[in-house]
Design a protein around this motif. Structure first.
Motif, mmCIF file in Angstrom:
data_model
loop_
_atom_site.group_PDB
_atom_site.id
_atom_site.type_symbol
_atom_site.label_atom_id
_atom_site.label_comp_id
_atom_site.label_asym_id
_atom_site.label_seq_id
_atom_site.Cartn_x
_atom_site.Cartn_y
_atom_site.Cartn_z
ATOM 1 N N GLU A 1 50.144 49.466 38.024
ATOM 2 C CA GLU A 1 50.908 48.766 39.054
ATOM 3 C C GLU A 1 51.574 49.738 40.021
ATOM 4 O O GLU A 1 51.709 49.441 41.212
ATOM 5 N N VAL A 2 51.995 50.898 39.524
ATOM 6 C CA VAL A 2 52.655 51.885 40.385
ATOM 7 C C VAL A 2 51.637 52.513 41.331
ATOM 8 O O VAL A 2 51.885 52.649 42.532
ATOM 9 N N ARG A 3 50.477 52.898 40.806
ATOM 10 C CA ARG A 3 49.435 53.470 41.654
ATOM 11 C C ARG A 3 48.974 52.458 42.697
ATOM 12 O O ARG A 3 48.736 52.794 43.862
ATOM 13 N N TYR A 4 48.857 51.204 42.269
ATOM 14 C CA TYR A 4 48.442 50.151 43.198
ATOM 15 C C TYR A 4 49.464 49.990 44.317
ATOM 16 O O TYR A 4 49.103 49.798 45.482
ATOM 17 N N LYS A 5 50.747 50.076 43.967
ATOM 18 C CA LYS A 5 51.807 49.921 44.955
ATOM 19 C C LYS A 5 51.771 51.046 45.991
ATOM 20 O O LYS A 5 52.006 50.809 47.183
ATOM 21 N N ILE A 6 51.479 52.270 45.544
ATOM 22 C CA ILE A 6 51.371 53.387 46.482
ATOM 23 C C ILE A 6 50.256 53.119 47.495
ATOM 24 O O ILE A 6 50.430 53.297 48.707
ATOM 25 N N ALA A 7 49.102 52.673 46.981
ATOM 26 C CA ALA A 7 47.979 52.345 47.869
ATOM 27 C C ALA A 7 48.344 51.178 48.786
ATOM 28 O O ALA A 7 47.964 51.148 49.965
ATOM 29 N N ASP A 8 49.100 50.236 48.252
ATOM 30 C CA ASP A 8 49.523 49.064 49.003
ATOM 31 C C ASP A 8 50.393 49.458 50.205
ATOM 32 O O ASP A 8 50.225 48.939 51.315
ATOM 33 N N ILE A 9 51.320 50.375 49.982
ATOM 34 C CA ILE A 9 52.195 50.851 51.062
ATOM 35 C C ILE A 9 51.368 51.540 52.152
ATOM 36 O O ILE A 9 51.591 51.341 53.350
ATOM 37 N N ARG B 1 42.887 43.672 50.779
ATOM 38 C CA ARG B 1 43.748 44.064 49.662
ATOM 39 C C ARG B 1 45.167 43.542 49.862
ATOM 40 O O ARG B 1 45.907 43.374 48.886
ATOM 41 N N GLN B 2 45.553 43.301 51.111
ATOM 42 C CA GLN B 2 46.867 42.761 51.402
ATOM 43 C C GLN B 2 46.865 41.237 51.360
ATOM 44 O O GLN B 2 47.864 40.622 50.997
ATOM 45 N N ILE B 3 45.765 40.643 51.751
ATOM 46 C CA ILE B 3 45.678 39.187 51.833
ATOM 47 C C ILE B 3 45.497 38.562 50.454
ATOM 48 O O ILE B 3 46.075 37.513 50.152
ATOM 49 N N VAL B 4 44.696 39.213 49.612
ATOM 50 C CA VAL B 4 44.447 38.723 48.254
ATOM 51 C C VAL B 4 44.791 39.839 47.277
ATOM 52 O O VAL B 4 44.064 40.833 47.184
ATOM 53 N N ALA B 5 45.888 39.687 46.563
ATOM 54 C CA ALA B 5 46.351 40.761 45.677
ATOM 55 C C ALA B 5 46.941 40.164 44.392
ATOM 56 O O ALA B 5 47.415 39.036 44.385
ATOM 57 N N PRO B 6 46.869 40.972 43.294
ATOM 58 C CA PRO B 6 46.232 42.289 43.195
ATOM 59 C C PRO B 6 44.724 42.122 43.037
ATOM 60 O O PRO B 6 44.253 41.146 42.481
ATOM 61 N N GLN B 7 43.983 43.087 43.529
ATOM 62 C CA GLN B 7 42.535 42.951 43.508
ATOM 63 C C GLN B 7 41.842 44.269 43.188
ATOM 64 O O GLN B 7 42.414 45.351 43.325
ATOM 65 N N ALA C 1 39.213 55.877 42.489
ATOM 66 C CA ALA C 1 38.676 55.836 41.124
ATOM 67 C C ALA C 1 39.734 55.491 40.090
ATOM 68 O O ALA C 1 39.408 55.028 38.991
ATOM 69 N N THR C 2 41.020 55.715 40.417
ATOM 70 C CA THR C 2 42.101 55.418 39.473
ATOM 71 C C THR C 2 42.605 53.979 39.610
ATOM 72 O O THR C 2 43.500 53.575 38.866
ATOM 73 N N LEU C 3 42.051 53.222 40.563
ATOM 74 C CA LEU C 3 42.541 51.874 40.846
ATOM 75 C C LEU C 3 41.615 50.780 40.313
ATOM 76 O O LEU C 3 41.540 49.685 40.868
ATOM 77 N N LYS C 4 40.900 51.098 39.266
ATOM 78 C CA LYS C 4 40.053 50.144 38.551
ATOM 79 C C LYS C 4 38.969 49.492 39.413
ATOM 80 O O LYS C 4 38.771 48.263 39.369
ATOM 81 N N PRO C 5 38.245 50.276 40.213
ATOM 82 C CA PRO C 5 37.150 49.679 40.989
ATOM 83 C C PRO C 5 35.976 49.344 40.074
ATOM 84 O O PRO C 5 35.871 49.859 38.954
ATOM 85 N N ILE C 6 35.104 48.479 40.548
ATOM 86 C CA ILE C 6 33.847 48.201 39.844
ATOM 87 C C ILE C 6 32.772 48.944 40.624
ATOM 88 O O ILE C 6 32.221 48.438 41.608
ATOM 89 N N LEU D 1 38.960 40.420 35.647
ATOM 90 C CA LEU D 1 39.450 39.053 35.824
ATOM 91 C C LEU D 1 40.423 38.679 34.712
ATOM 92 O O LEU D 1 41.475 38.074 34.966
ATOM 93 N N ARG D 2 40.098 39.066 33.500
ATOM 94 C CA ARG D 2 40.977 38.750 32.372
ATOM 95 C C ARG D 2 42.283 39.533 32.428
ATOM 96 O O ARG D 2 43.287 39.103 31.854
ATOM 97 N N GLU D 3 42.271 40.651 33.148
ATOM 98 C CA GLU D 3 43.504 41.418 33.360
ATOM 99 C C GLU D 3 44.378 40.792 34.437
ATOM 100 O O GLU D 3 45.511 41.222 34.637
ATOM 101 N N GLY D 4 43.837 39.824 35.152
ATOM 102 C CA GLY D 4 44.593 39.170 36.211
ATOM 103 C C GLY D 4 44.308 39.699 37.597
ATOM 104 O O GLY D 4 45.028 39.372 38.553
ATOM 105 N N LEU D 5 43.256 40.492 37.748
ATOM 106 C CA LEU D 5 42.891 41.039 39.053
ATOM 107 C C LEU D 5 41.851 40.147 39.733
ATOM 108 O O LEU D 5 40.874 39.736 39.099
ATOM 109 N N PHE D 6 42.054 39.871 41.017
ATOM 110 C CA PHE D 6 41.006 39.227 41.799
ATOM 111 C C PHE D 6 39.870 40.227 41.974
ATOM 112 O O PHE D 6 40.107 41.426 42.125
ATOM 113 N N VAL D 7 38.652 39.745 41.959
ATOM 114 C CA VAL D 7 37.483 40.612 42.149
ATOM 115 C C VAL D 7 36.837 40.277 43.483
ATOM 116 O O VAL D 7 36.347 39.156 43.687
#
Length: 253
Positions: free
Chosen positions: A46-54, A101-107, A126-131, A153-159
């Motif tokens: 969540e912290v790494r995602y937030k950095i990318a989000d900013i 990534r801003q419109i549909v989050a977390p993804q 690569a650290t942000l759980k891409p497929i 998806l089971r982690e709660g991430l939109f794909v």
């Protein structure tokens, strides 16, 4: 006011200047943010995602400031408030790989494995759980999509998936790949179709970004229970095709 199409629009000094300033911002900010994310690899996702989000927030602000390019969204109420979903989106530009990534989050998103080799930006991604899939091996790519997609998806991430597989120019169409629909069929998670006209303002393989407002339409949830992958794919493709026609008409109004 009628919006000019890219085919008839000529770039003026402001377009070249704004596009150059935006490119410079990306050039200098990406390594900085990449290092920050990599340095925080031991921190929660969540912290790494937030950095990318900013960073993405800043990127879209600079895009608006330098190039005069913004966006508006219709149908946000269709994004599930509880639980994840598979987003099947039109693909015209690099814009949607950033802004969605801003419109549909977390993804997370399905992307080419080779993108993770790009210095700083790719390494951080690569650290942000891409497929990340290897398109040269379709059988293995589909296996990874299904396994990792269900896990995310089971982690709660939109794909986020671009079923056309590649960027398609405005006005053109490409048959939808079945991978996203197969993920929906196997996982049981719903599908959210999404249409936009980003390619009219940020054309594929183009340095130039034109001023205007990108239209984004988000469709109602497509329930995937008791539906085949073929049925899911056809329903999503039909909705996106119709939504693209509506966007075109609105642009000409």
């Amino acid at each position: 006011m009628t919006q000019q199409s890219i085919s008839s629009r000529k770039a003026d000094f402001r377009v070249y200047l704004g596009s150059t300033l935006f490119f410079v911002y990306i050039l200098f900010s990406t390594p900085i943010v990449g290092v920050l994310i990599l340095a925080g690899f031991w921190l929660p996702f969540e912290v790494r995602y937030k950095i990318a989000d900013i960073w993405i927030n800043c990127l879209l602000y600079v895009l608006k400031l330098c190039c005069g390019l913004g966006y508006e969204v219709e149908g946000l109420e269709n994004i599930p408030k509880q639980g994840a979903a598979i987003i099947l989106s039109k693909h015209q530009s690099a814009w949607e790989t950033i802004a969605l990534r801003q419109i549909v989050a977390p993804q997370t998103a399905v992307l080419k494995k080779s993108l993770l080799q790009i210095p700083f930006g790719g390494w951080a991604l690569a650290t942000l759980k891409p497929i990340a899939i290897d398109r040269s091996n379709q059988k293995e790519a589909l296996k990874m999509l299904l396994e990792q997609g269900i896990a995310r998806l089971r982690e709660g991430l939109f794909v986020l998936i671009f079923p056309e597989g590649t960027r398609v120019a405005p006005g053109a169409t490409k048959k939808f790949n079945a991978g996203g629909a197969m993920l929906a069929h196997k996982s049981g998670f719903p599908v959210v179709p999404l249409a936009h006209n980003a390619g009219e303002f940020w054309p594929r393989n183009s340095f130039l970004k034109y001023p205007g407002v990108i239209k984004v339409k988000i469709g109602p949830l497509i329930c995937t229970q008791d539906k085949s992958a073929k049925e899911i794919n056809a329903e999503a493709e039909a909705w996106i095709t119709q939504a693209m026609r509506e966007i075109s008409k609105e642009q000409l109004a």
